[in-house]
Write a protein that holds these residues in place. Structure first.
Motif, PDB file in Angstrom:
ATOM      1  N   ARG A 186      -1.128  -3.674   1.976  1.00 16.17           N
ATOM      2  CA  ARG A 186       0.289  -3.919   2.190  1.00 16.17           C
ATOM      3  C   ARG A 186       1.037  -3.789   0.723  1.00 16.17           C
ATOM      4  N   THR A 187       0.196  -3.940  -0.080  1.00 19.30           N
ATOM      5  CA  THR A 187       0.691  -3.927  -1.379  1.00 19.30           C
ATOM      6  C   THR A 187       0.770  -2.513  -2.013  1.00 19.30           C
ATOM      7  N   ALA A 188      -0.050  -1.514  -1.408  1.00 19.49           N
ATOM      8  CA  ALA A 188      -0.286  -0.338  -1.758  1.00 19.49           C
ATOM      9  C   ALA A 188       1.128   0.337  -0.872  1.00 19.49           C
ATOM     10  N   LEU A 189       1.525   0.019   0.172  1.00 21.77           N
ATOM     11  CA  LEU A 189       2.380   0.531   0.948  1.00 21.77           C
ATOM     12  C   LEU A 189       3.859   0.023   0.393  1.00 21.77           C
ATOM     13  N   ARG A 190       3.996  -1.081  -0.121  1.00 20.49           N
ATOM     14  CA  ARG A 190       5.145  -1.786  -0.695  1.00 20.49           C
ATOM     15  C   ARG A 190       5.288  -0.970  -2.226  1.00 20.49           C
ATOM     16  N   HIS A 191       4.126  -0.585  -3.015  1.00 16.97           N
ATOM     17  CA  HIS A 191       4.497   0.030  -4.167  1.00 16.97           C
ATOM     18  C   HIS A 191       4.937   1.770  -4.050  1.00 16.97           C
ATOM     19  N   ALA A 192       4.231   2.234  -2.838  1.00 16.22           N
ATOM     20  CA  ALA A 192       4.513   3.549  -2.653  1.00 16.22           C
ATOM     21  C   ALA A 192       6.096   3.472  -2.270  1.00 16.22           C
ATOM     22  N   GLY A 193       6.331   2.712  -1.259  1.00 16.78           N
ATOM     23  CA  GLY A 193       8.072   2.886  -1.037  1.00 16.78           C
ATOM     24  C   GLY A 193       9.144   2.705  -2.224  1.00 16.78           C
ATOM     25  N   ARG A 194       8.540   1.850  -3.169  1.00 11.69           N
ATOM     26  CA  ARG A 194       9.327   1.147  -4.021  1.00 11.69           C
ATOM     27  C   ARG A 194       9.467   2.599  -5.007  1.00 11.69           C
ATOM     28  N   PHE A 195       8.352   3.175  -5.301  1.00 11.61           N
ATOM     29  CA  PHE A 195       8.231   4.187  -6.194  1.00 11.61           C
ATOM     30  C   PHE A 195       8.807   5.213  -5.640  1.00 11.61           C
TER      31      PHE A 195
END
Length: 561
Positions: A238-247
């Motif tokens: 979930r953190t990976a998806l959130r950070h990828a989207g933010r980036f």
């Protein structure tokens, strides 16, 4: 100098990881000296460029590119009513940022258009060196920055092309700028700063807007992004998806900047939304009637060059120290990519550089595109290769310092010694530095008759000036009622500029007074008195013959394709 870390036994994998620490830490005085030397080197290159830019002749494409730049200015100056730039030969499928800027600057500087192009090319090349310094310094510290800039500045392929090449060096510098932006972005993942976003946008816009090959940057960028995502997903998806989207969301403005800049320097690309794809398809297939060039002692059609064409020439064109350190740096970066001891953002930045340096060469081997003009189309891999070489060199010195300061000093001296032969070659071959072949290839003497040397035809200027001097010294006058006639085997317009108003040029030798021929395989050696020879290291780059009263059927060794 004292080691900054205690000696410790380590396997190669762990040692590579230590090299990939945020910076290779050396004593602060050494850092200050390295920064001062880097800036001094840039300054010295600027002075040398200012003193020598007029020495470089014109090549086959100079007139065409100069015309394209003028047409682009007319496009904007006419309010888009003069649209000749959008269908000019095949250059409409390239960006014309350099050509347009040179045409604009020539209206201000006290030089003619072609001298301005040479000076501006040098300025762009030096800007690329500065960018390389910033990338290497960010990843490896001041000494890595110094070594990276020294490797690239003493690479004759880069140095020579930066004066004369209006496409490949501006493209290489634009790709280096994009690399700096993405290295910063990966290092600050997932929240790059506004300045970093702007840098990514400018770099991508300039690179893709200069050559559609800028699309190749997507591959190392995706590899680095995949590494970041996979590394975080191991801990928390979930953190990976959130950070990828933010980036990705934060980088959207970079795409807008890139598109606007691409439209400015490559207006044809936005006439239709599919034009960039059309250009990509156009250049993916050879777009001209094939001609022949010399490779490994054999005359081949450019569409028939073997898969080893690019790696063979890369191995022979690049100075030995640059090649060894660059390759070691690329391998070390790929090894470090799988080591959790290295920060994730840093690993992504290193993977980006390694893939940027290696993938285009691998792609050429796999797809086997038309091969011509040496490896000028691959100058853009040199900046990331230089950064990796700088990192590898400093890693070697830092590691040896743990064992012995004497051995470390000897290694540093060896690296410096490796920079001397190509530096001497640059001075000796001037202004044909780009024709350099390394010691393993036997230099230009060993490459002569096996590979293309002066494929731009720059030696026509020196040959033309030599003919003018000969005629003036003999106080000869042309036949009554006409100018001297010179048959040219090479770029005719370039020869005309060098010859001046008292001469006229033509392709055929019939009726000509003199013949000016390049030393290329397609120019025949004539049975006529030689008036001028242009040579470097015992290799003939051009000759001028006196063909008055002689029957010369052709200047060519074979009919043109």
């Amino acid at each position: 100098m004292r080691p900054t870390a205690p000696p410790s036994p380590c396997g190669e994998r762990r040692c590579w990881a230590e090299w990939m620490a945020p910076q290779i830490q050396l004593p602060h005085p050494a850092d200050r000296v390295a920064d001062a030397l880097s800036l001094a080197l840039l300054g010295a290159l600027a002075v040398i460029a200012a003193l020598t830019f007029r020495h470089y002749g014109l090549g086959w494409d100079d007139y065409t590119h100069a015309e394209y730049g003028g047409l682009l200015l007319r496009l904007y100056g006419s309010g888009f009513t003069d649209q000749r730039a959008l269908s000019f030969v095949n250059l409409y499928a390239y960006g014309g940022g350099f050509d347009m800027f040179a045409a604009l600057v020539a209206k201000v500087l006290p030089f003619d258009l072609f001298e301005t192009r040479r000076l501006l090319g040098a300025a762009v090349g030096i800007a690329g060196l500065f960018i390389v310094w910033r990338i290497a310094r960010r990843l490896g510290g001041p000494l890595a920055g110094l070594l990276a800039i020294a490797l690239l500045a003493t690479c004759p392929l880069y140095y020579g092309h930066m004066f004369i090449n209006p496409k490949d060096v501006p493209f290489a510098v634009a790709m280096a700028m994009l690399a700096l932006g993405l290295v910063r972005a990966f290092d600050s993942y997932p929240a790059p700063s506004i300045a970093t976003i702007a840098l990514v946008g400018i770099g991508f816009g300039l690179s893709f807007g200069t050559r559609v090959m800028g699309a190749l940057a997507v591959v190392p960028a995706m590899a680095s992004f995949a590494l970041l995502f996979a590394g975080e997903a191991r801990e928390d998806i979930r953190t990976a998806l959130r950070h990828a989207g933010r980036f990705l969301l934060r980088l959207l403005p970079a795409l807008l900047i890139a598109y606007a800049l691409m439209a400015l320097i490559w207006p044809w690309s936005v006439v239709s939304p599919f034009n960039p794809l059309e250009a990509l398809f156009y250049f993916a297939h050879f777009f001209e009637k094939p001609w022949q060039e010399l490779f490994d002692g054999t005359i081949l059609a450019v569409t028939d060059m073997p898969r080893r064409y690019v790696p063979t020439l890369f191995f022979r064109h690049i100075p030995e120290m640059f090649f060894v350190l660059g390759l070691a740096g690329a391998l070390g970066a790929l090894i470090a990519a799988g080591n959790a001891a290295v920060g994730l953002g840093r690993r992504a930045a290193l993977v980006f550089l390694a893939v940027s340096a290696l993938f285009p060469i691998l792609y050429a081997v796999l797809t086997r595109p038309a091969g011509y003009n040496g490896i000028r189309h691959f100058v853009f891999v040199l900046p990331p290769f230089a950064v990796l070489g700088g990192l590898a060199g400093v890693w070697l010195i830092a590691r040896l310092m743990r064992r012995s300061r004497i051995i470390a000093a000897a290694a540093a001296a060896l690296v410096v010694a490796g920079l001397i032969p190509p530096t001497i070659a640059i001075a000796r071959l001037h202004p044909y530095e780009y024709t350099y072949y390394n010691w393993l290839a036997g230099g230009v003497k060993g490459a002569d008759g096996r590979y293309m040397l002066d494929y731009w035809g720059l030696a026509t200027k020196e040959a033309a000036q030599g003919l003018r001097a000969k005629v003036a010294a003999a106080d000869e006058q042309p036949p009554t009622g006409r100018r001297w006639r010179v048959a040219v085997c090479g770029p005719q317009r370039s020869a005309q500029v060098g010859l001046g108003r008292d001469f006229t040029t033509q392709w055929q030798p019939q009726g000509a007074d003199f013949a000016l021929s390049l030393g290329a395989f397609y120019c025949a050696r004539l049975d006529a008195p030689v008036l001028v020879e242009v040579a470097r290291d015992g290799v003939i780059y051009a000759r001028v013959y006196d063909i008055r009263g002689r029957s010369i059927p052709t200047l060519l060794t074979q009919p043109p394709p």
